[in-house]
Write a protein that holds these residues in place. Structure first.
Motif, short mmCIF file in Angstrom:
data_model
loop_
_atom_site.label_atom_id
_atom_site.label_comp_id
_atom_site.label_asym_id
_atom_site.label_seq_id
_atom_site.Cartn_x
_atom_site.Cartn_y
_atom_site.Cartn_z
N ARG A 214 -6.97 -1.71 -4.65
CA ARG A 214 -8.00 -0.70 -4.94
C ARG A 214 -9.32 -1.37 -5.33
O ARG A 214 -10.40 -0.85 -5.08
N PRO B 184 -2.60 4.91 -5.07
CA PRO B 184 -2.97 4.23 -3.81
C PRO B 184 -3.64 2.88 -4.03
O PRO B 184 -4.61 2.78 -4.78
N GLY B 185 -3.09 1.85 -3.38
CA GLY B 185 -3.63 0.49 -3.48
C GLY B 185 -3.29 -0.21 -4.79
O GLY B 185 -3.71 -1.35 -4.99
N SER C 161 0.78 -1.24 0.00
CA SER C 161 0.00 0.00 0.00
C SER C 161 0.81 1.29 0.00
O SER C 161 0.26 2.35 -0.31
N LEU D 235 -6.29 4.10 1.04
CA LEU D 235 -7.15 4.48 -0.09
C LEU D 235 -7.95 5.74 0.28
O LEU D 235 -8.06 6.68 -0.52
N TYR D 236 -8.51 5.75 1.49
CA TYR D 236 -9.35 6.87 1.95
C TYR D 236 -8.54 8.17 1.98
O TYR D 236 -8.98 9.20 1.46
N TYR E 216 -14.22 5.13 0.12
CA TYR E 216 -13.25 4.18 0.69
C TYR E 216 -13.30 4.12 2.22
O TYR E 216 -12.44 3.51 2.83
#
Ligand SMILES: NC(=O)c1ccc[n+]([C@@H]2O[C@H](COP(=O)([O-])OP(=O)(O)OC[C@H]3O[C@@H](n4cnc5c(N)ncnc54)[C@H](O)[C@@H]3O)[C@@H](O)[C@H]2O)c1
Length: 283
Positions: free
Chosen positions: A190, A184-185, A119, A246-247, A255
């Protein structure tokens, strides 16, 4: 590529060392913890024995693989002649930074540094070294000897030469590499983590119990394992950590981790590794 150094001999590192040695590379497996290193070497031998019993390898292949594997405790002494260094220490930015800085400071000029992070931004990790063009994400999946995918993550400065070399190496390991951009991810988490999160929301809202949610996804979508069972296998703390990445990375509320997931982690119910998650496990 002839000499590979794997840093971190845990779940992922011992699997990565196993497949690299089995493919003919000379491998140094480095772990700061001597007991963890012993456990990793025992586990690799056990996994090779399992392959031998299933006639996937011969006794000679098993012995040759073990001969190519060299356990070590020091990063700086191990990377001096490395062609490729794969970092697989825990998902803690400060820890990865210290390990990568140490490896970067002594590794040969041409050596490629790869991270197995699930991540953390590859571009950010690359910037901590003096070789951002020779830095790349090599995201293996658990269990490494079994799972075919390597998600090859290209950071902002990663050179085409580095990407080509790593795609070729992953193929040589018997894997199927898929190149993706740093985001991200990446692609894997993701797509996977929002699905797991949504399954937890279904459970939380009483749309179905854990078995029902998992059966729907197994029988209706041909998933080999339901999302809640998979979350237990991955570790609920790991799932929460990735959802937060992710958020925060996208600043998008879609997310947001489910409150039930947060509560489970707060309670120490982390899945298989603690004996309880969405299911009870044999401890
Ligand atoms: N477990 C998975 O399913 C999975 C899947 C894909 C990617 N990843 C990623 O792989 C990486 C490793 O995860 P893991 O599950 O194998 O972790 P783990 O906790 O099982 O193993 C980490 C190992 O690193 C060692 N270590 C810690 N500090 C060290 C140091 N300074 N120098 C050398 N060794 C050190 C520890 O002793 C331990 O043996 C993480 O970035 C994780 O996000 C994990």
């Amino acid at each position: 590529m002839k000499k590979i150094v794997v840093i971190g001999g845990g779940t992922m590192g011992n699997g990565i060392a196993h497949v690299c040695a089995m493919s003919g590379y000379s491998v140094k497996l480095v772990d700061a913890n001597e007991q963890a290193l012993d456990r990793a070497m025992i586990l690799i031998e056990k996994n090779l024995d399992r392959m031998l019993a299933k006639e996937k390898i011969t006794q000679a292949q098993k012995l040759e693989t073990l001969e190519r594997l060299h356990p070590a405790l020091s990063i700086s002494q191990s990377v001096l002649e490395a062609d490729l260094i794969i970092e697989a220490v825990p998902e803690i930015l400060s820890l990865k930074e210290s390990v990568l800085r140490e490896a970067d400071s002594v590794a040969p000029e041409n050596a490629i540094l790869a991270s197995n992070t699930s991540s953390i931004s590859i571009t950010k990790l690359a910037s901590m070294t003096s070789r951002s063009d020779r830095f790349i994400g090599m995201h293996f999946f658990n269990p490494v000897p079994v799972m075919k995918l390597v998600e090859v993550v290209r950071g902002l400065d990663t050179s085409q030469r580095t990407v080509d070399a790593i795609m070729k190496t992953a193929e040589f390991l018997g894997k199927t590499p898929v190149e993706v951009q740093d985001s991200p991810g990446f692609v894997s988490n993701r797509v996977l983590m929002p699905m797991i999160n949504e399954a937890i929301f279904c459970l939380q809202e009483g749309v179905g119990n854990a078995e029902q949610v998992d059966e729907v996804m197994k029988l209706g979508m041909a998933h080999p394992m339901g999302p809640l069972r998979l979350a237990d296998f991955i570790g609920l703390d790991v799932c929460l950590n990735i959802l937060n990445v992710l958020y925060e990375g996208f600043k998008d509320p879609k997310y947001r981790p489910s409150p039930l997931l947060v509560k489970m982690v707060d309670a120490g119910k982390l899945g298989d590794k603690t004996g309880q998650g969405f299911y009870l496990h044999g401890k």
